[in-house]
Structures are given as structure tokens and as C-alpha cells.
Design a protein around this motif. Structure first.
Motif, PDB file in Angstrom:
ATOM      1  N   PHE A 141      27.193  56.434  34.994  1.00 39.82           N
ATOM      2  CA  PHE A 141      25.887  56.276  35.620  1.00 39.82           C
ATOM      3  C   PHE A 141      24.837  56.527  34.541  1.00 39.82           C
ATOM      4  CE2 PHE A 141      21.944  57.959  37.254  1.00 39.82           C
ATOM      5  CZ  PHE A 141      21.562  56.918  38.080  1.00 39.82           C
ATOM      6  N   GLU A 142      23.913  55.569  34.395  1.00 45.33           N
ATOM      7  CA  GLU A 142      22.855  55.679  33.393  1.00 45.33           C
ATOM      8  C   GLU A 142      21.510  55.490  34.074  1.00 45.33           C
ATOM      9  OE1 GLU A 142      24.621  53.580  29.532  1.00 45.33           O
ATOM     10  OE2 GLU A 142      25.179  52.563  31.397  1.00 45.33           O
ATOM     11  N   PRO A 143      20.573  56.452  33.935  1.00 42.75           N
ATOM     12  CA  PRO A 143      19.260  56.343  34.569  1.00 42.75           C
ATOM     13  C   PRO A 143      18.404  55.270  33.912  1.00 42.75           C
ATOM     14  CG  PRO A 143      19.766  58.618  33.899  1.00 42.75           C
ATOM     15  CD  PRO A 143      20.748  57.725  33.231  1.00 42.75           C
ATOM     16  N   MET A 144      17.217  55.069  34.490  1.00 45.14           N
ATOM     17  CA  MET A 144      16.286  54.083  33.943  1.00 45.14           C
ATOM     18  C   MET A 144      15.899  54.428  32.508  1.00 45.14           C
ATOM     19  SD  MET A 144      12.339  53.100  34.972  1.00 45.14           S
ATOM     20  CE  MET A 144      11.663  54.481  34.039  1.00 45.14           C
ATOM     21  N   ILE A 145      15.752  53.400  31.695  1.00 47.36           N
ATOM     22  CA  ILE A 145      15.186  53.553  30.358  1.00 47.36           C
ATOM     23  C   ILE A 145      14.237  52.390  30.100  1.00 47.36           C
ATOM     24  CG2 ILE A 145      17.179  52.396  29.295  1.00 47.36           C
ATOM     25  CD1 ILE A 145      16.644  54.193  26.817  1.00 47.36           C
ATOM     26  N   LEU A 146      13.059  52.727  29.591  1.00 46.59           N
ATOM     27  CA  LEU A 146      12.040  51.731  29.271  1.00 46.59           C
ATOM     28  C   LEU A 146      11.578  51.940  27.839  1.00 46.59           C
ATOM     29  CD1 LEU A 146       9.543  51.806  32.306  1.00 46.59           C
ATOM     30  CD2 LEU A 146      11.078  49.936  31.715  1.00 46.59           C
ATOM     31  N   HIS A 147      11.280  50.863  27.146  1.00 48.91           N
ATOM     32  CA  HIS A 147      10.602  50.940  25.860  1.00 48.91           C
ATOM     33  C   HIS A 147       9.271  50.208  26.021  1.00 48.91           C
ATOM     34  CE1 HIS A 147      14.740  51.814  24.439  1.00 48.91           C
ATOM     35  NE2 HIS A 147      14.076  52.611  23.618  1.00 48.91           N
ATOM     36  N   ILE A 148       8.193  50.926  25.749  1.00 46.59           N
ATOM     37  CA  ILE A 148       6.853  50.398  25.970  1.00 46.59           C
ATOM     38  C   ILE A 148       6.078  50.412  24.663  1.00 46.59           C
ATOM     39  CG2 ILE A 148       4.711  50.649  27.268  1.00 46.59           C
ATOM     40  CD1 ILE A 148       6.321  52.169  29.386  1.00 46.59           C
ATOM     41  N   LEU A 149       5.661  49.243  24.217  1.00 46.31           N
ATOM     42  CA  LEU A 149       4.807  49.137  23.036  1.00 46.31           C
ATOM     43  C   LEU A 149       3.370  49.421  23.461  1.00 46.31           C
ATOM     44  CD1 LEU A 149       4.536  48.258  19.999  1.00 46.31           C
ATOM     45  CD2 LEU A 149       4.074  45.959  20.868  1.00 46.31           C
ATOM     46  N   THR A 150       2.683  50.284  22.691  1.00 47.45           N
ATOM     47  CA  THR A 150       1.327  50.671  23.049  1.00 47.45           C
ATOM     48  C   THR A 150       0.335  50.223  21.979  1.00 47.45           C
ATOM     49  OG1 THR A 150       1.551  52.849  22.003  1.00 47.45           O
ATOM     50  CG2 THR A 150       2.169  52.666  24.318  1.00 47.45           C
ATOM     51  N   ALA A 151      -0.888  49.972  22.405  1.00 48.51           N
ATOM     52  CA  ALA A 151      -1.912  49.475  21.488  1.00 48.51           C
ATOM     53  C   ALA A 151      -2.490  50.566  20.608  1.00 48.51           C
ATOM     54  CB  ALA A 151      -3.033  48.797  22.271  1.00 48.51           C
ATOM     55  N   THR A 152      -2.508  51.806  21.114  1.00 45.91           N
ATOM     56  CA  THR A 152      -3.108  52.915  20.377  1.00 45.91           C
ATOM     57  C   THR A 152      -2.315  54.189  20.609  1.00 45.91           C
ATOM     58  OG1 THR A 152      -4.554  53.603  22.204  1.00 45.91           O
ATOM     59  CG2 THR A 152      -5.405  51.903  20.701  1.00 45.91           C
ATOM     60  N   LEU A 153      -2.618  55.205  19.808  1.00 46.64           N
ATOM     61  CA  LEU A 153      -1.990  56.508  19.990  1.00 46.64           C
ATOM     62  C   LEU A 153      -2.381  57.104  21.335  1.00 46.64           C
ATOM     63  CD1 LEU A 153      -0.231  58.714  18.730  1.00 46.64           C
ATOM     64  CD2 LEU A 153      -2.310  59.658  17.680  1.00 46.64           C
ATOM     65  N   GLU A 154      -3.611  56.868  21.757  1.00 47.19           N
ATOM     66  CA  GLU A 154      -4.065  57.379  23.053  1.00 47.19           C
ATOM     67  C   GLU A 154      -3.254  56.760  24.191  1.00 47.19           C
ATOM     68  OE1 GLU A 154      -8.111  57.690  25.834  1.00 47.19           O
ATOM     69  OE2 GLU A 154      -8.177  56.713  23.865  1.00 47.19           O
ATOM     70  N   ASP A 155      -2.958  55.444  24.093  1.00 45.04           N
ATOM     71  CA  ASP A 155      -2.131  54.795  25.113  1.00 45.04           C
ATOM     72  C   ASP A 155      -0.745  55.421  25.171  1.00 45.04           C
ATOM     73  OD1 ASP A 155      -3.807  52.690  26.247  1.00 45.04           O
ATOM     74  OD2 ASP A 155      -3.749  51.769  24.272  1.00 45.04           O
ATOM     75  N   SER A 156      -0.160  55.683  24.012  1.00 42.72           N
ATOM     76  CA  SER A 156       1.180  56.281  23.992  1.00 42.72           C
ATOM     77  C   SER A 156       1.161  57.672  24.611  1.00 42.72           C
ATOM     78  CB  SER A 156       1.717  56.341  22.555  1.00 42.72           C
ATOM     79  OG  SER A 156       0.978  57.254  21.767  1.00 42.72           O
ATOM     80  N   GLN A 157       0.086  58.431  24.399  1.00 41.37           N
ATOM     81  CA  GLN A 157      -0.026  59.757  24.982  1.00 41.37           C
ATOM     82  C   GLN A 157      -0.133  59.684  26.502  1.00 41.37           C
ATOM     83  OE1 GLN A 157      -3.438  61.085  22.733  1.00 41.37           O
ATOM     84  NE2 GLN A 157      -2.177  62.193  21.250  1.00 41.37           N
ATOM     85  N   ARG A 158      -0.837  58.689  26.996  1.00 39.17           N
ATOM     86  CA  ARG A 158      -0.950  58.510  28.446  1.00 39.17           C
ATOM     87  C   ARG A 158       0.424  58.197  29.065  1.00 39.17           C
ATOM     88  NH1 ARG A 158      -6.136  57.720  30.505  1.00 39.17           N
ATOM     89  NH2 ARG A 158      -7.781  57.624  28.932  1.00 39.17           N
ATOM     90  N   VAL A 159       1.176  57.314  28.411  1.00 41.67           N
ATOM     91  CA  VAL A 159       2.509  56.957  28.925  1.00 41.67           C
ATOM     92  C   VAL A 159       3.430  58.183  28.897  1.00 41.67           C
ATOM     93  CG1 VAL A 159       4.546  55.531  28.556  1.00 41.67           C
ATOM     94  CG2 VAL A 159       2.277  54.545  28.233  1.00 41.67           C
ATOM     95  N   LEU A 160       3.397  58.936  27.799  1.00 40.03           N
ATOM     96  CA  LEU A 160       4.240  60.121  27.687  1.00 40.03           C
ATOM     97  C   LEU A 160       3.890  61.158  28.746  1.00 40.03           C
ATOM     98  CD1 LEU A 160       4.723  60.803  23.864  1.00 40.03           C
ATOM     99  CD2 LEU A 160       6.500  60.476  25.584  1.00 40.03           C
ATOM    100  N   THR A 161       2.617  61.351  28.992  1.00 35.18           N
ATOM    101  CA  THR A 161       2.191  62.302  30.021  1.00 35.18           C
ATOM    102  C   THR A 161       2.759  61.915  31.376  1.00 35.18           C
ATOM    103  OG1 THR A 161       0.140  62.828  28.852  1.00 35.18           O
ATOM    104  CG2 THR A 161       0.201  63.292  31.208  1.00 35.18           C
ATOM    105  N   ALA A 162       2.668  60.623  31.713  1.00 36.53           N
ATOM    106  CA  ALA A 162       3.195  60.140  32.992  1.00 36.53           C
ATOM    107  C   ALA A 162       4.712  60.284  33.052  1.00 36.53           C
ATOM    108  CB  ALA A 162       2.791  58.687  33.209  1.00 36.53           C
ATOM    109  N   ALA A 163       5.395  59.957  31.944  1.00 32.87           N
ATOM    110  CA  ALA A 163       6.861  60.016  31.917  1.00 32.87           C
ATOM    111  C   ALA A 163       7.370  61.442  32.074  1.00 32.87           C
ATOM    112  CB  ALA A 163       7.373  59.408  30.613  1.00 32.87           C
TER     113      ALA A 163
END
Length: 313
Positions: A141-163
């Protein structure tokens, strides 16, 4: 204005995702975006600074390892055929079963329901114990995995916070160094391996038969555990989707207050947006009507007070 590297990559990925399912294929065993997270992928890709590069909604699978090297033989010359790595992948490994949803237990109520589903043969007394170098069969059994390309460092921080807030605790970002052009486009991996599992349930004989090392009851127990973890996986996906939308809600409407949004499909969201638009139009109309109130009316309204200087009810 020149198109950024991120915008170019996002446009290319969106074009690939836009083709019909029958024509679209990726590198996964299924070959296309998994149905359970298509709404999530659509929401992520709808954000200006985000684009998904790969995804798996979570799965239960039965996997036959590839051909292993014979550890008892000293190999002096490079082997012509590839061999499986430590995890069993490569070397001709194959998937015997894959599902991106919970497996209905009622569909396998027969004596050997899961044995048949997973293409296994019951072991008999004449079968010898498999060697260490045998090709083993795993249920995973393997849970969800996503790879998300972000436009800026701020975008990546937002995604990480949500994750991280949703329970995807092993999430992280890579590609944190700027390119030659100066662009910084981190890739965020959204994942949580803490509730995955991998169990050996059989092996392949030299004759090519897939022999079970466990019985039907044991298989049912493993599938039931996997189904339970699908529920955990689905809940974390919903929390991630809600949290991510909340991260970007203030950007799309600076005057909006952050709320605990429930997950909604595309049609429900479209209806909500339409109702919100109509509500804004009514508010603007009422504001204009109020601004047309005559000075005489305003004067009369201000004089409706009692001697204690309190408004009359």
C-alpha cells in the motif's frame, strides 16, 4: 514581457494533460492521471504559480520482483541482462494487480478470491522453500505522492505549509538553487510514507508459477488493512486540498476572510462562484441606491430621535 521558464513548462504540461485519456500516457503503470485526484490536480494547476509534474493518488498493488543476480556466483564479466535492484524493481519485474481505490471485500468471498485476483497458486507440500535470490511477490500500500513545480520560493512554502498541516509529513522541496537565468522554481514533493506497508506474500518458481506463501485469510487481512489506509489517505488528500486553497484565497480576494472550506467538485465550485458574483452585484446596486438618498431624507432620518438622544425603535 518575455515568457518565464516556469510559464513555458506549465503551458507544455497543461497541453499534455489536455489531450483525451485515450491519447495521453505517462510513465506510471496506469498511464494517466488517477481518477481520485483529478479534482485536486485541476485545482493545483489552476493556481498561477503551480503545476503538477507527476502524481499518484495512492494504490494497493501486487508486484513480482525482477530477476535477481545469483549471489552464489562470482560474476567476472558484466551481465548482458539487467537485474532487479534491492527493492525488486527492474530486471523484468511486473505488476500482477493495481488498484487506486479500496478493494471491495465482497467481490472476493470465494474460497480463493484474492488468490485468483492476485494470480497466485496455493503452495503444496512438494514445493521447496524459496532461495534468497528468488523472485518474491509483494503486496503493497502506497499513499498519495505529488510533485509540484512552483514559480517562486514563496509558492513552494505555501504548498509545504498545506502538505505538512494535512499530515504529509515527509514532504519537502528540491531544486532550491537559481538557474543561470536567475529563476528559482522549487519542486515540492507532497508525500507521507509513514502509513505505507510492504509484505511478501509469495514467490515465482523456476517453472513460472506464482506460489503463495500465505493463505487466503492472511491475504484478506492485508487487503482490509490497505482499505483502512485508503480512508486515511483520502482524508489527508481532502485536508491538503482545502488547506492549499486557503493558502491562495487571500491572493484571489484580498478582502476575503480565510475559512475552513469543504472540498467541492468543479460543478459545485462553479455554482458557488456564480452565487458569489450575483451577491456582489446586489451589494453594489444597494450601495449605489443608498448614495442617491436626498439631503432632505437624510435630514429627516437624523431627526427621528427621542429626548434621551437615543434612536426610536
Amino acid at each position: 514581457m518575455a515568457t518565464s521558464r516556469f510559464q513555458t513548462r506549465k503551458q507544455k504540461i497543461l497541453e499534455q494533460l489536455g489531450v483525451p485519456d485515450s491519447d495521453y500516457h505517462d510513465l506510471s503503470p496506469k498511464g494517466s492521471v488517477d481518477e481520485p485526484i483529478r479534482g485536486l490536480i485541476r485545482d493545483i494547476n489552476g493556481v498561477a504559480g503551480l503545476i503538477t509534474t507527476s502524481s499518484c493518488s495512492g494504490r494497493i498493488s501486487v508486484f513480482l520482483e525482477g530477476q535477481r543476480a545469483d549471489v552464489s556466483v562470482v560474476v567476472e564479466q558484466p551481465q548482458e541482462k539487467t537485474v532487479a535492484g534491492p527493492g525488486g524493481k527492474g530486471g523484468g519485474g511486473s505488476w500482477l494487480f493495481i488498484s487506486h481505490d479500496a478493494v471491495p471485500m465482497s467481490e472476493t468471498e470465494g474460497v480463493e478470491g484474492f488468490m485468483e485476483m492476485f494470480k497466485l497458486k496455493t503452495r503444496d507440500s512438494s514445493d521447496r522453500a524459496p532461495a534468497v535470490s528468488a523472485r518474491y511477490i509483494h503486496i503493497k500500500f502506497e499513499p498519495m505522492i505529488l510533485h509540484i513545480l512552483t514559480a517562486t520560493l514563496e509558492d513552494s512554502q505555501r504548498v509545504l505549509t498545506a502538505a505538512l498541516s494535512a499530515g504529509f509529513r515527509e514532504s519537502g522541496a528540491v531544486s532550491l538553487n537559481p538557474s543561470k537565468s536567475g529563476e528559482l522554481n522549487p519542486i515540492v514533493a507532497v508525500r507521507s510514507m509513514g502509513y505505507s506497508f510492504d509484505a511478501i506474500i509469495g514467490y515465482q518458481k523456476d517453472t513460472g508459477e506464482n506460489v503463495a506463501l500465505v493463505d487466503e485469510a492472511h491475504l484478506r487481512t492485508l487487503v482490509a488493512i490497505a482499505n483502512e489506509r485508503f480512508n486515511i489517505n483520502s482524508e489527508r488528500i481532502r485536508r491538503f486540498q482545502t488547506s492549499l486553497l486557503e493558502q491562495y484565497a487571500p491572493l484571489s480576494n484580498p478582502n476575503a476572510k480565510t475559512t475552513n472550506l469543504e472540498w467541492e467538485d468543479a460543478e459545485t465550485r462553479k455554482q458557488r462562484k456564480r452565487e458569489e458574483g450575483l451577491a456582489r452585484q446586489r451589494a453594489l446596486k444597494e450601495e449605489k441606491d443608498a448614495s442617491r438618498t436626498s439631503p432632505k431624507q437624510e435630514s429627516e432620518a437624523s431627526e427621528i430621535i427621542d429626548p434621551t438622544n437615543e434612536l426610536l425603535i
